[in-house]
Design a protein around this motif. Structure first.
Motif, short mmCIF file in Angstrom:
data_model
loop_
_atom_site.label_atom_id
_atom_site.label_comp_id
_atom_site.label_asym_id
_atom_site.label_seq_id
_atom_site.Cartn_x
_atom_site.Cartn_y
_atom_site.Cartn_z
N LYS A 120 35.59 43.06 -32.61
CA LYS A 120 36.71 43.54 -33.43
C LYS A 120 37.93 43.85 -32.57
N ARG A 121 37.71 44.42 -31.39
CA ARG A 121 38.83 44.69 -30.48
C ARG A 121 39.48 43.40 -30.01
N MET A 122 38.65 42.39 -29.73
CA MET A 122 39.20 41.09 -29.31
C MET A 122 40.10 40.51 -30.39
N VAL A 123 39.64 40.57 -31.63
CA VAL A 123 40.42 40.04 -32.75
C VAL A 123 41.70 40.85 -32.93
N LYS A 124 41.58 42.18 -32.83
CA LYS A 124 42.73 43.06 -33.05
C LYS A 124 43.83 42.82 -32.03
N LYS A 125 43.46 42.49 -30.80
CA LYS A 125 44.49 42.27 -29.78
C LYS A 125 45.07 40.85 -29.83
N GLY A 126 44.63 40.07 -30.82
CA GLY A 126 45.25 38.76 -31.07
C GLY A 126 44.53 37.57 -30.50
N CYS A 127 43.31 37.73 -30.03
CA CYS A 127 42.55 36.59 -29.51
C CYS A 127 42.17 35.66 -30.66
N SER A 128 42.30 34.36 -30.43
CA SER A 128 41.94 33.38 -31.45
C SER A 128 40.43 33.32 -31.62
N PRO A 129 39.95 32.83 -32.77
CA PRO A 129 38.50 32.67 -32.95
C PRO A 129 37.86 31.83 -31.85
N LYS A 130 38.57 30.81 -31.37
CA LYS A 130 38.02 29.97 -30.30
C LYS A 130 37.87 30.77 -29.00
N VAL A 132 37.51 34.06 -28.75
CA VAL A 132 36.42 35.01 -28.95
C VAL A 132 35.08 34.31 -28.77
N ALA A 133 34.95 33.12 -29.36
CA ALA A 133 33.69 32.37 -29.26
C ALA A 133 33.39 31.99 -27.81
N ASN A 134 34.43 31.57 -27.07
CA ASN A 134 34.22 31.17 -25.67
C ASN A 134 33.76 32.35 -24.82
N VAL A 135 34.44 33.50 -24.98
CA VAL A 135 34.07 34.67 -24.18
C VAL A 135 32.69 35.18 -24.60
N HIS A 136 32.42 35.15 -25.92
CA HIS A 136 31.11 35.58 -26.40
C HIS A 136 30.00 34.69 -25.84
N GLY A 137 30.29 33.40 -25.71
CA GLY A 137 29.30 32.50 -25.12
C GLY A 137 28.97 32.88 -23.69
N PHE A 138 30.00 33.28 -22.94
CA PHE A 138 29.76 33.73 -21.56
C PHE A 138 28.97 35.04 -21.55
N VAL A 139 29.33 35.98 -22.44
CA VAL A 139 28.61 37.25 -22.54
C VAL A 139 27.14 37.00 -22.88
N HIS A 140 26.89 36.07 -23.80
CA HIS A 140 25.53 35.73 -24.20
C HIS A 140 24.74 35.22 -23.00
N ALA A 141 25.36 34.33 -22.22
CA ALA A 141 24.67 33.77 -21.05
C ALA A 141 24.40 34.85 -20.00
N ALA A 142 25.36 35.76 -19.81
CA ALA A 142 25.17 36.84 -18.84
C ALA A 142 24.06 37.79 -19.30
N MET A 143 23.98 38.04 -20.62
CA MET A 143 22.91 38.88 -21.15
C MET A 143 21.56 38.20 -20.97
N ASN A 144 21.50 36.90 -21.14
CA ASN A 144 20.25 36.17 -20.88
C ASN A 144 19.83 36.35 -19.43
#
Length: 380
Positions: A120-130, A132-144
């Protein structure tokens, strides 16, 4: 407001400390063995306005001995193998620019709610859906990576609902050859062979700027250019490296008109040096920023040309030359599998998602298939 009262035995000796507070109208009590522990719990409660669950979460984070998620993410990057330096730089940019409110948390204490709030913070500061998805993909991999290292039992990113891209227009822009010619005519004369090569071969800018004289076979039965390298951004600058993907290493056939436009530049190039430079006296490579400026200068000049102005819905990017080449190939009858090989896509899925809607008669064939299925009658 939370309060602390002492608990004493019959001899009057203090044995414990009890913290009392109200959460949503309900009274809560917590007995702690030391005054400092009680004071810590009281301060936590007051910091979160007596939200018991939030205070418990904060306490667990304070006493956690796990590394922060930022430390885990950096460790994940260090463990990556066979990843381009540009990708590493991009990942570090994610950490520096998009980890606020997440990177400082102990990795074992990050919850699904933390990720929802972070998105929600990413969206609020104006990040595009793409983005957000790219950074989330990196977060997902780091969590793995954290799970594999036994720093936490599960990956809280699983099942995360990301914001949808609700853009109503295609990001890719497709120019006709007439429109491309209007732009090329307004370009600096020295730069024209580059624009002609890009529209004629559909190369990425980094691939074209890395080409040397030895990469061209202009007098072969089928003239071609061999793509074996590309300029890429490193952590400390730019350098020639491997192409973007394995399939980006390819041979691209050239049309006679493209050969004619680039022959003089190729044949006059110093062996081992890049064929295309932004100007005759430029010695520093690459010049990606300058090529971008050169392209936009030509586009603006074409738009302002009174005799034959370029009329477009939005200003085309250099990468739209590649999109335009693809659309011309499809219009000429090239199928998506052939196009994927020509463009150097790792997967035909990329080609289909980007250019599938341009395949001639695809929609009509689909409608005919549906009609046959519904009525059992073959359509012409």
């Amino acid at each position: 407001m939370a309060t602390i009262e002492t608990r004493k035995n019959k001899a009057g000796k203090i044995t414990s400390y009890r913290v009392e507070w109200y959460d949503k109208g309900e009274r809560h009590r917590q007995t702690l063995p030391t005054e400092s522990a009680a004071a810590q719990w009281k301060n936590l409660l007051e910091a979160v306005k007596h939200d018991t669950q939030a205070a418990q979460t904060a306490l667990l984070r304070q006493i956690s001995r796990s590394p922060s998620f930022e430390e885990v993410a950096n460790g994940h990057i260090e463990r990556l193998i066979n990843v381009r330096e540009y990708t590493i730089k991009r990942y570090r940019g994610y950490i520096n620019n998009h980890f606020s409110g997440l990177g400082n948390l102990p990795v074992d204490q990050i919850t699904e709610d933390d990720l929802i709030q972070w998105i929600k913070r990413m969206v609020k500061k104006g990040c595009s859906p793409k983005t957000v998805a790219n950074v989330h993909g990196f977060v997902h991999a780091a969590m793995n990576s954290a799970v594999r290292r036994r720093l936490r039992p599960d990956n809280p990113c699983n099942g995360r609902l990301l914001p949808k891209d609700d853009a109503t227009e295609d990001k890719a822009m497709f120019l006709t050859m007439d429109q491309m010619n209007l732009i090329i005519e307004q370009a600096d004369e020295w730069q024209r062979p580059m624009w002609t090569l890009l529209i004629g071969a559909g190369l990425r800018l980094g691939e074209a700027t890395a080409l040397t004289r030895a990469d061209f076979q202009l007098d072969a039965v089928t003239p071609s250019v061999r793509i074996t390298k590309a300029y890429q951004e490193m952590e400390d600058g730019w350098a020639v490296g491997a192409p973007k993907t394995k399939k980006a290493r390819r041979t691209v056939a050239l049309a006679p008109s493209t050969v004619e436009a680039i022959r003089a530049r190729v044949e006059s190039a110093v062996p081992g040096r890049p064929v295309f430079s932004i100007s005759p006296d430029t010695l520093v490579y690459p010049q990606h920023r300058q090529w971008l400026d050169g392209w936009y200068d030509a586009v603006k000049a074409a738009e302002a040309n009174k005799d034959a102005p370029l009329v477009v819905s939005k200003r085309p990017r250099i990468h739209d030359i590649r999109h335009s080449h693809a659309s011309m190939m499809i219009a000429g009858g090239m199928n998506l599998y052939e196009l994927a090989n020509r463009l150097g896509h790792e997967s035909i899925i990329t080609t289909t998602k980007t250019y599938g809607h341009l395949v001639p008669d695809a929609h009509f064939r689909a409608a005919a298939m549906v009609e046959t299925a519904l009525t059992g009658v073959l359509t012409a």
